[in-house]
Design a protein around this motif. Structure first.
Motif, mmCIF file in Angstrom:
data_model
loop_
_atom_site.group_PDB
_atom_site.id
_atom_site.type_symbol
_atom_site.label_atom_id
_atom_site.label_comp_id
_atom_site.label_asym_id
_atom_site.label_seq_id
_atom_site.Cartn_x
_atom_site.Cartn_y
_atom_site.Cartn_z
ATOM 1 N N HIS A 113 6.663 56.423 115.889
ATOM 2 C CA HIS A 113 6.944 56.376 117.310
ATOM 3 C C HIS A 113 7.938 57.482 117.699
ATOM 4 C CE1 HIS A 113 8.576 53.949 120.961
ATOM 5 N NE2 HIS A 113 7.704 54.869 121.331
ATOM 6 N N TYR A 114 8.986 57.594 116.873
ATOM 7 C CA TYR A 114 10.012 58.613 117.125
ATOM 8 C C TYR A 114 9.412 60.007 117.100
ATOM 9 C CZ TYR A 114 14.149 61.524 116.371
ATOM 10 O OH TYR A 114 15.108 62.487 116.460
ATOM 11 N N ARG A 115 8.579 60.233 116.125
ATOM 12 C CA ARG A 115 7.990 61.568 115.980
ATOM 13 C C ARG A 115 7.188 61.955 117.224
ATOM 14 N NH1 ARG A 115 5.934 62.911 110.407
ATOM 15 N NH2 ARG A 115 7.840 64.158 110.401
ATOM 16 N N ASP A 116 6.547 60.997 117.829
ATOM 17 C CA ASP A 116 5.796 61.287 119.050
ATOM 18 C C ASP A 116 6.726 61.739 120.167
ATOM 19 O OD1 ASP A 116 3.539 60.591 117.756
ATOM 20 O OD2 ASP A 116 3.421 58.551 118.575
ATOM 21 N N ARG A 117 7.868 61.097 120.259
ATOM 22 C CA ARG A 117 8.748 61.402 121.392
ATOM 23 C C ARG A 117 9.636 62.605 121.130
ATOM 24 N NH1 ARG A 117 11.822 56.267 123.106
ATOM 25 N NH2 ARG A 117 12.989 57.898 124.177
ATOM 26 N N PHE A 118 9.881 62.926 119.865
ATOM 27 C CA PHE A 118 10.754 64.066 119.535
ATOM 28 C C PHE A 118 10.011 65.001 118.596
ATOM 29 C CE2 PHE A 118 13.529 60.707 120.894
ATOM 30 C CZ PHE A 118 14.480 61.352 121.659
ATOM 31 N N ALA A 119 8.986 65.617 119.164
ATOM 32 C CA ALA A 119 8.047 66.360 118.331
ATOM 33 C C ALA A 119 8.720 67.537 117.619
ATOM 34 C CB ALA A 119 6.881 66.855 119.174
ATOM 35 N N GLY A 120 9.705 68.137 118.272
ATOM 36 C CA GLY A 120 10.289 69.340 117.680
ATOM 37 C C GLY A 120 11.284 69.075 116.565
ATOM 38 N N VAL A 121 11.598 67.832 116.323
ATOM 39 C CA VAL A 121 12.657 67.516 115.364
ATOM 40 C C VAL A 121 12.126 67.531 113.932
ATOM 41 C CG1 VAL A 121 14.298 65.754 114.635
ATOM 42 C CG2 VAL A 121 13.923 66.188 117.071
ATOM 43 N N GLU A 122 12.896 68.164 113.084
ATOM 44 C CA GLU A 122 12.544 68.218 111.665
ATOM 45 C C GLU A 122 12.934 66.887 111.019
ATOM 46 O OE1 GLU A 122 13.798 70.924 107.761
ATOM 47 O OE2 GLU A 122 14.817 71.112 109.691
ATOM 48 N N LEU A 123 11.924 66.119 110.667
ATOM 49 C CA LEU A 123 12.145 64.732 110.275
ATOM 50 C C LEU A 123 11.875 64.565 108.796
ATOM 51 C CD1 LEU A 123 12.826 62.064 111.635
ATOM 52 C CD2 LEU A 123 10.391 61.713 112.032
ATOM 53 N N ASP A 124 12.741 63.794 108.139
ATOM 54 C CA ASP A 124 12.495 63.525 106.724
ATOM 55 C C ASP A 124 13.169 62.221 106.333
ATOM 56 O OD1 ASP A 124 11.515 63.789 104.232
ATOM 57 O OD2 ASP A 124 12.710 65.544 103.663
ATOM 58 N N VAL A 125 12.556 61.519 105.391
ATOM 59 C CA VAL A 125 13.159 60.294 104.865
ATOM 60 C C VAL A 125 13.444 60.518 103.395
ATOM 61 C CG1 VAL A 125 12.855 57.855 104.414
ATOM 62 C CG2 VAL A 125 11.932 58.853 106.506
ATOM 63 N N LEU A 126 14.698 60.326 103.031
ATOM 64 C CA LEU A 126 15.096 60.563 101.651
ATOM 65 C C LEU A 126 15.317 59.221 100.981
ATOM 66 C CD1 LEU A 126 17.698 63.155 102.833
ATOM 67 C CD2 LEU A 126 15.499 63.702 101.778
ATOM 68 N N SER A 127 14.556 58.961 99.947
ATOM 69 C CA SER A 127 14.752 57.709 99.222
ATOM 70 C C SER A 127 15.928 57.915 98.278
ATOM 71 C CB SER A 127 13.491 57.365 98.432
ATOM 72 O OG SER A 127 13.223 58.386 97.518
ATOM 73 N N SER A 128 17.082 57.520 98.736
ATOM 74 C CA SER A 128 18.298 57.789 97.983
ATOM 75 C C SER A 128 18.586 56.629 97.044
ATOM 76 C CB SER A 128 19.467 57.980 98.929
ATOM 77 O OG SER A 128 19.652 56.761 99.638
#
Lengths: 291, 291
Positions: A113-128
């Motif tokens: 959902h977030y990615r749709d609204r903030f398309a320009g943002v470099e998104l990543d999930v780090l399994s820490s």
DNA sequence: CGTTTGCATGAGGATTATTCATGATCGAAC
DNA sequence: GTTCGATCATGAATAATCCTCATGCAAACG
């Protein structure tokens, strides 16, 4: 000293071919430009333009500064564009780290959902799974940390995302399934299914079994939440999971869940750097995550 | 908008690790820095530093600007260094073009002298036998033009270097050698030795022979001044050269020289761009050349 | 706890930048 | 040759800005 303003002026004069035209382009009076140039020339002790020539010719010194302007001004404008993007949520970086293993599955649909609204943002999930993510938040390696335990450190801002209850998950046919609540001793002869992380990071141990001095009969590690539920449903053991994680399986009646003692409740928090709470792409994430 | 000052401030804060220390390095009060940063952040609508952290951590926006500062500031400082060099005569470019063929030999020893005193200057002599050098001076391709005829154009400054007299050069044993002066008709039966350029650029034609309507008996082109004198000394022809060019050969008594009519006098001028007359490495050249 | 350190803030003054009005110069048009 | 228009320079007045001083506030440290 010399400022970007001077470089912009020189470039404008060179491109328009006259002080007057340059002044207009820069939304200044011709007089302002004349003064500005004169003062810069005096400060440098060098003439920059040959005003007699038409169009005004840069001198050697002027040419050198023009080269500088041509290399520097595009870099500056580019950076400012990037910042404007940041200010409007159209750019930026959002590296999310989670201390909470099962949270990732909760996170993913919201992230879409977030990615749709903030398309320009470099998104990543780090399994820490390994490293403590809070220091990495402070030193800038990640931008959001999801954690069930809120540790207030200077420079961090915490936002509660949602409250949950940890519940004992077991097969619908399990002997305990009819009980109203489970007690630590109930696990003494059971196989406990857990994620493959150190026990110190599992609420079931730290907040329930250890305080009661109870060890489960057996412990078996399982990689994913889906598998955890599946094995519990098959009677291979019992698991402790947040209520929302098992809500779907519960409707299928293959499992049952029990309250742990008085109820093992928690809240998932998101930590971000305090200075960045107002950044659109950060605030936007918190809104999407809490919403 | 954003100025170099802001970039210097950011860089200083990042390098010193505190606003106070950065202010000191920049010779400003801590208050000034605080105001400056605050105003920039407000203008951009973005926080740049996380002041809570120690040392203050750049935010994403601050980090972007720091990258800009790190690339831009060295470029600026480098350029300013270059300009300082220019202002002190320790750098610069001096491309000399000459319209006067025999002048090159006069020029070279002085150029050696110049090179000693202005070691940092990029020096070159362009034998512009073909192209008219004055336009190239105006468009920046060369920096000094040596010419015997002074054409005042807007944006140019002319400096007289020295006066000379064009003299007829012939073998000491030549029949004319005892005469006090030569007349155009004297060349009607002689071989005239000239540089290989169009006659319109030779004073002997434009200022002496053509006005009298006389053509020399023969014309032979010779590449160098030394060869010109040598051939004249051997009686292979006569030449017309500036007095200084033959002064040395004259002392060896192998040649004689005659005045041309009333005396064909000229002055060698140097033209530079008017705006650059004050530049040390340009003014220095004029001084060396005229001295 | 007091003291120190680092940063923020408001007000006042000093410095700079800008504009207005005007003058000088030059080339083109009449 | 005169006039006009365009371009740039200049001086004075004003507007904008930048900086400092004097504080206040908060956290860190002994």
């Amino acid at each position: 000293m010399i400022e970007l303003r001077h470089l912009r002026t020189l470039a404008a004069v060179d491109e328009t071919g006259s002080l007057t035209a340059a002044a207009e382009r820069l939304h200044l009076s011709q007089s302002a430009l004349s003064h500005q140039l004169k003062e810069l020339e005096e400060r440098l002790g060098l003439p920059l333009l040959d005003r007699a020539a038409r169009p005004p010719r840069p001198t050697q010194a002027g040419a050198r500064l023009l080269v500088l302007a041509r290399t520097v001004l595009p870099l500056v404008d580019e950076a400012l564009d990037g910042l404007r993007g940041l200010a409007r949520g159209r750019a930026g970086r959002l590296f999310v780290a989670s201390e909470c293993h099962s949270c990732l599955e909760w996170l993913l649909p919201r992230l879409r959902h977030y990615r749709d609204r903030f398309a320009g943002v470099e998104l990543d999930v780090l399994s820490s799974a390994s490293l403590d993510p809070l220091p990495r938040l402070l030193d800038g390696a990640v931008d959001v940390v999801l954690s069930p335990d809120r540790r207030d450190l200077p420079g961090l801002a915490w936002t509660p995302l949602f409250a949950y209850e940890m519940r004992l998950v077991l097969a619908a046919s399990h002997a305990l399934a009819t009980r109203a609540r489970a007690e630590p001793q109930d696990l003494a002869r059971e196989t406990l299914l857990v994620y493959p992380v150190t026990r110190g990071r599992l609420d079931v141990f730290t907040r329930w079994l250890w305080p009661a001095g109870v060890e489960p009969g057996r412990v078996r590690t399982v990689e994913s939440t889906a598998m955890l539920i599946e094995l519990a449903a098959l009677g291979q053991g019992v698991a402790v999971l947040p209520d929302w994680a098992v809500a779907h399986a519960l409707t299928e009646r293959r499992i049952a869940t029990l309250r742990l003692g008085e109820g093992l409740n928690g809240t998932l928090y998101a930590a971000v750097r305090a200075a960045e709470t107002r950044l659109p792409h950060v605030a936007g994430f918190l809104a999407v995550a809490a919403g």
